[in-house]
Scaffold this motif. Structure first.
Motif, PDB file in Angstrom:
ATOM      1  N   TYR A  60       0.819  -1.217   0.000  1.00 47.58           N
ATOM      2  CA  TYR A  60       0.000   0.000   0.000  1.00 47.58           C
ATOM      3  C   TYR A  60       0.850   1.264   0.000  1.00 47.58           C
ATOM      4  CZ  TYR A  60      -4.202  -2.682   0.159  1.00 47.58           C
ATOM      5  OH  TYR A  60      -5.207  -3.533  -0.186  1.00 47.58           O
ATOM      6  N   GLU A 242      -4.620  -3.454  -7.173  1.00 49.08           N
ATOM      7  CA  GLU A 242      -5.123  -3.552  -5.801  1.00 49.08           C
ATOM      8  C   GLU A 242      -6.261  -4.568  -5.732  1.00 49.08           C
ATOM      9  OE1 GLU A 242      -6.999  -2.629  -1.961  1.00 49.08           O
ATOM     10  OE2 GLU A 242      -7.976  -2.554  -3.905  1.00 49.08           O
ATOM     11  N   THR A 246      -6.220  -7.833  -3.151  1.00 48.45           N
ATOM     12  CA  THR A 246      -7.192  -8.183  -2.108  1.00 48.45           C
ATOM     13  C   THR A 246      -8.256  -9.155  -2.607  1.00 48.45           C
ATOM     14  OG1 THR A 246      -8.513  -6.267  -2.680  1.00 48.45           O
ATOM     15  CG2 THR A 246      -6.986  -6.009  -0.861  1.00 48.45           C
ATOM     16  N   SER A 253     -15.791   0.541  -1.921  1.00 46.49           N
ATOM     17  CA  SER A 253     -14.348   0.699  -1.725  1.00 46.49           C
ATOM     18  C   SER A 253     -13.666   1.156  -3.010  1.00 46.49           C
ATOM     19  CB  SER A 253     -13.721  -0.575  -1.167  1.00 46.49           C
ATOM     20  OG  SER A 253     -14.017  -1.666  -1.966  1.00 46.49           O
TER      21      SER A 253
ATOM     22  N   ASP B  85     -12.430   0.083   5.656  1.00 41.23           N
ATOM     23  CA  ASP B  85     -11.620   0.288   4.455  1.00 41.23           C
ATOM     24  C   ASP B  85     -10.860  -1.005   4.139  1.00 41.23           C
ATOM     25  OD1 ASP B  85      -9.737   1.010   2.609  1.00 41.23           O
ATOM     26  OD2 ASP B  85      -8.937   2.710   3.726  1.00 41.23           O
ATOM     27  N   LYS B  86     -11.086  -1.475   2.916  1.00 41.57           N
ATOM     28  CA  LYS B  86     -10.468  -2.722   2.476  1.00 41.57           C
ATOM     29  C   LYS B  86      -8.943  -2.674   2.580  1.00 41.57           C
ATOM     30  CE  LYS B  86     -10.398  -3.423  -1.967  1.00 41.57           C
ATOM     31  NZ  LYS B  86     -10.473  -3.876  -3.367  1.00 41.57           N
ATOM     32  N   GLN B  87      -8.376  -1.526   2.227  1.00 42.72           N
ATOM     33  CA  GLN B  87      -6.919  -1.390   2.278  1.00 42.72           C
ATOM     34  C   GLN B  87      -6.408  -1.495   3.710  1.00 42.72           C
ATOM     35  OE1 GLN B  87      -5.379   2.010   0.361  1.00 42.72           O
ATOM     36  NE2 GLN B  87      -6.417   1.638  -1.557  1.00 42.72           N
ATOM     37  N   MET B  88      -7.161  -0.859   4.626  1.00 43.91           N
ATOM     38  CA  MET B  88      -6.757  -0.917   6.029  1.00 43.91           C
ATOM     39  C   MET B  88      -6.819  -2.351   6.532  1.00 43.91           C
ATOM     40  SD  MET B  88      -5.715   1.849   7.357  1.00 43.91           S
ATOM     41  CE  MET B  88      -5.773   1.585   9.125  1.00 43.91           C
ATOM     42  N   ALA B 116     -10.468  -9.537   1.830  1.00 43.12           N
ATOM     43  CA  ALA B 116      -9.165  -8.881   1.955  1.00 43.12           C
ATOM     44  C   ALA B 116      -8.388  -9.453   3.134  1.00 43.12           C
ATOM     45  CB  ALA B 116      -9.348  -7.374   2.113  1.00 43.12           C
TER      46      ALA B 116
END
Lengths: 335, 408
Positions: A60, A242, A246, A253, B85-88, B116
């Motif tokens: 990230y 990304e 995931t 999102s 948040d997917k990234q988190m 995720a």
């Protein structure tokens, strides 16, 4: 590169170097500094998966470096503020998901599709480049909302509807990591090319005074378009990679306005208009964010907000911008 | 004021030295990682869920902990924020494993975030217990170390309702849904389940969002000779449908509406009577629990632990609590905290546990096969009562539903 005679940055006239030799020298030093920055980035990210288990942290970080850098192409170099920047990210994510999951294409092709989708959407809205300042920002914000709506109205069989898409049997975090690494290297290369070539000079001229640029023979429309296409391709690719990392895509999102907000904040925290600006800004804020949420689980968002406000108040031109202002003699060495 | 003098510094050091061996003897806690959404779309549901897990942690620690290799070990929940948040989620789950050294993880809320998280737990070889991811595709991914402890996938959600319909002798089903993803997913699932149960799907149609007039669809369903009317839309549409059924005197022996158990639907008054629906948390649903607290114990614990929370426990709390209970049973049975051992134990326990949320059974992908939402019916004088499955039924279903013109 002798075409850099006089530069106006943030309304301040930077004195031209006295002689040809000086220009050559400062260009050389600037290239060396930039080369060193790129070398450090490669040295950190390329071998990291061999040693560290914190792949997601690094993944990230690359994502935000790339997003902030490509945001800088259009905001810092061409002077546009695309508030709907997330549109390209979201379209890229969905293009990847739909091509892979719905149409069964291999991942490299699906990723190429992401880039193509980003460019396509960029070209579709290219006429709005005619707009200036806040008007352009508003139109691009509307674009992000429209793209989200378009995808939500598409048949569920294709886009997965509100449950989104889960990319079955695509899970390969390491491959996705290196894909993101390649995208970041692409953005670094594009940034290098943009700033060191005549195109970069032309862009900066347009940003500072588009009419004057036109008078001296810069093709304003074509030049802007090139920067715009680069600025749309990278977020689309980032969104695609990304999604692969995931394995999950959904509307909220993919079209989260925070993606735009973070790109802007990261790029501005470093300093728009400098190649190293977004790199410094994204690394610093991303690192701070990591420290904050690890140490303050409940108050993390509040503290992060305070940090960002403080940064913008104290260093309105960003970290690199403030440095360049304070030590203006070194400015010409800053890539 | 207490100041640090040389003497009490020495005394303190001595005490600490004496205490150290004791501390070393105490068993290390079992650390369970989980994210909560402090903000964003999933904040409410996620916080509802985490309260369920906290009830379980409190319950286990009050008993002295979980039994691993003959030793009792206390449980510690390591919570972090994921901001919806997917990234988190990817970063935080990684951090929980790499830096917080958690032994296993509870999933975040929802399919996207869970997917995720699963990519991370799978990569770092940790066990992930899922309580809220309903996407079928998640279980096709080939993940080895995931188990959906309490949440069945969307495709299976209509199963209990249709099993009840088949058991009552119905043969023909009419399924309609609004053209939105979740209701459409339920409708597709319902079609497949009905056919598997040997019933004929005589009508399956969707209609555009915003439709107010259902008369044509109702007539079609009646003309098709449906015994079971099975709309999977949201409350608003269902209320309009029932009102129009009443006006047009359209009757089916059984009408099953997915959202007819919600207070909003029941509030419409007499028209809501006799309609079948499903839910997983209701005073009349009491599974014969063989692991964890029963409904009363759970409600008591909720009141005791969260006196200031303005929300009542909901089905998310129940699902997460049930998942945590199952996680505890899995750990004790595995006698290990290794992902592969835990998965093996999870498979071995399949079909042997019943928790507050219902009976537990999984397949090798970790997909939940049971945990049915029991079927409820609003009956005059009794209110909403559970009528299916037999294990939890408290009343006989009123079948066929009396015609509109035959009611008082």
């Amino acid at each position: 590169m002798t075409d850099e005679v006089k530069e106006v940055r943030d309304g301040e006239v930077v004195p031209a170097p006295a002689s040809q030799g000086n220009i050559e020298k400062s260009n050389h030093i600037r290239s060396l500094i930039w080369g060193a920055v790129v070398a450090v980035i490669i040295a950190v990210f390329l071998p990291a998966p061999l040693f560290a288990s914190n792949l997601s942290f690094l993944f990230y970080m690359m994502l935000w470096l790339t997003m902030a850098m490509s945001f800088n192409f259009v905001a810092g170099m061409a002077g546009y503020m695309p508030f709907g920047y997330v549109a390209f990210y979201g379209v890229g994510a969905y293009a990847m998901g739909v091509l892979y999951k719905t149409f069964g294409m291999p991942i490299p092709i699906a990723l190429a599709g992401s880039a193509a989708a980003g460019i396509l959407v960029g070209l579709l809205v290219a006429p709005t480049l005619r707009l200036k300042g806040v008007y352009f920002g508003i139109v691009s914000l509307a674009l992000a909302m429209a793209m989200k709506l378009v995808i939500s109205l598409m048949p569920r069989d294709i886009t997965g509807g509100s449950l989104g898409l889960i990319l079955s049997s695509a899970n390969d975090p390491l491959a996705a990591y290196y894909a993101m690494f390649l995208v970041m290297m692409g953005a670094l290369a594009a940034g290098t090319w943009l700033s060191m070539s005549r195109l970069g000079t032309a862009l900066r001229a347009i940003r500072d005074d588009s009419e004057a640029a036109e008078v001296v023979g810069v093709n304003v429309v074509a030049t802007r378009l090139k920067a715009w296409i680069m600025a749309t391709m990278f977020p689309a690719l980032v969104g695609g990679v990304e999604a692969w990392y995931t394995n999950a895509i959904d509307l909220d999102s993919s079209f989260n306005l925070l993606v735009t907000a973070k790109s802007i904040v990261y790029a501005m925290a470093g300093g728009l208009g400098f190649l190293v600006g977004p790199i410094v800004g994204a690394s610093a804020l991303y690192g701070i964010d990591q420290l904050i949420w690890r140490n303050f689980p409940t108050l993390n968002l509040l503290i992060l907000g305070v940090v960002i406000i403080a940064l913008m108040l104290l260093l309105p031109r960003g970290i690199v911008g403030a440095f360049a202002q304070r030590f203006s003699r070194f400015r010409r060495f800053i890539p | 004021m207490w100041t640090i003098t040389k003497r009490n510094f020495l005394a303190g050091t001595l005490l600490a030295c004496l205490a150290l061996p004791g501390a070393a003897q105490a068993q290390e806690k079992i650390r369970i990682g989980m994210t909560v959404s402090s903000s964003g779309n999933f904040a409410l549901a996620s916080q509802s869920g985490v309260r369920g897990v906290e009830i379980w942690v409190d319950e286990i620690n009050a008993k002295g902990g979980l039994d691993i290799k003959g030793e009792k070990r206390l449980v510690e929940l390591v919570k972090r924020d994921d901001r919806s948040d997917k990234q988190m989620v990817a970063r935080v789950y990684e951090d929980l494993i790499a830096n917080e050294n958690v032994d296993l993880l509870m999933a975040p809320f929802g399919s996207t975030l869970t997917a995720a998280a699963a990519t991370v737990t799978e990569r770092l070889d940790k066990f992930l217990v899922i309580w809220s991811a309903a996407s079928d595709a998640l279980y096709d991914q080939g993940f080895k170390n995931i188990v959906s402890a309490t949440q069945m996938p969307v495709s299976r959600m209509p199963s209990a309702g249709l099993e009840a319909a088949a058991a009552l002798g119905n043969k023909k089903v009419a399924i309609i849904n609004v053209d939105e993803p979740f209701p459409a997913g339920l409708a597709d699932g319902a079609e497949a389940i009905a056919e598997k149960l040997g019933m004929e799907v005589v009508l399956k149609e969707d209609y555009p969002k915003g439709t107010k007039d259902f008369s044509l669809l109702l007539q079609k369903a009646r003309a098709a000779g449906a015994d079971v009317f099975f709309p999977t839309s949201y409350e608003g549409d269902l209320i309009s449908m029932v009102r129009q059924m009443h006006q047009m005197n359209v009757n089916f022996p059984m009408t099953f509406m997915v959202y007819a158990s919600t207070p909003q639907f029941i509030d419409i008054g007499d028209d809501a009577q006799y309609i079948y629906s499903h839910t997983n948390f209701h005073p009349t649903i009491n599974w014969a629990v063989n692991a964890g607290l029963n409904r009363e114990g759970f409600l008591e614990a909720y009141k005791r632990l969260f006196p200031n929370v303005s929300y009542e426990p909901d089905f998310q709390t129940v699902l997460a609590y049930g998942a945590a209970v199952i996680a505890g049973e899995i750990i004790q049975n595995a006698d290990s905290l290794e992902a592969a051992d835990l998965k093996k134990a999870a498979m071995a326990l399949s079909d042997k546990l019943t928790v507050l949320a219902g009976p537990y059974a999984i397949d090798e992908t970790g997909k939940q096969l049971k945990m049915p939402f029991p079927v409820v019916q609003l009956q005059p004088g009794k209110g909403l009562v559970t009528v299916w499955p037999k294990e939890v039924a408290v009343a006989e279903p009123i079948y066929p539903i009396p015609g509109w013109d035959k009611r008082d």
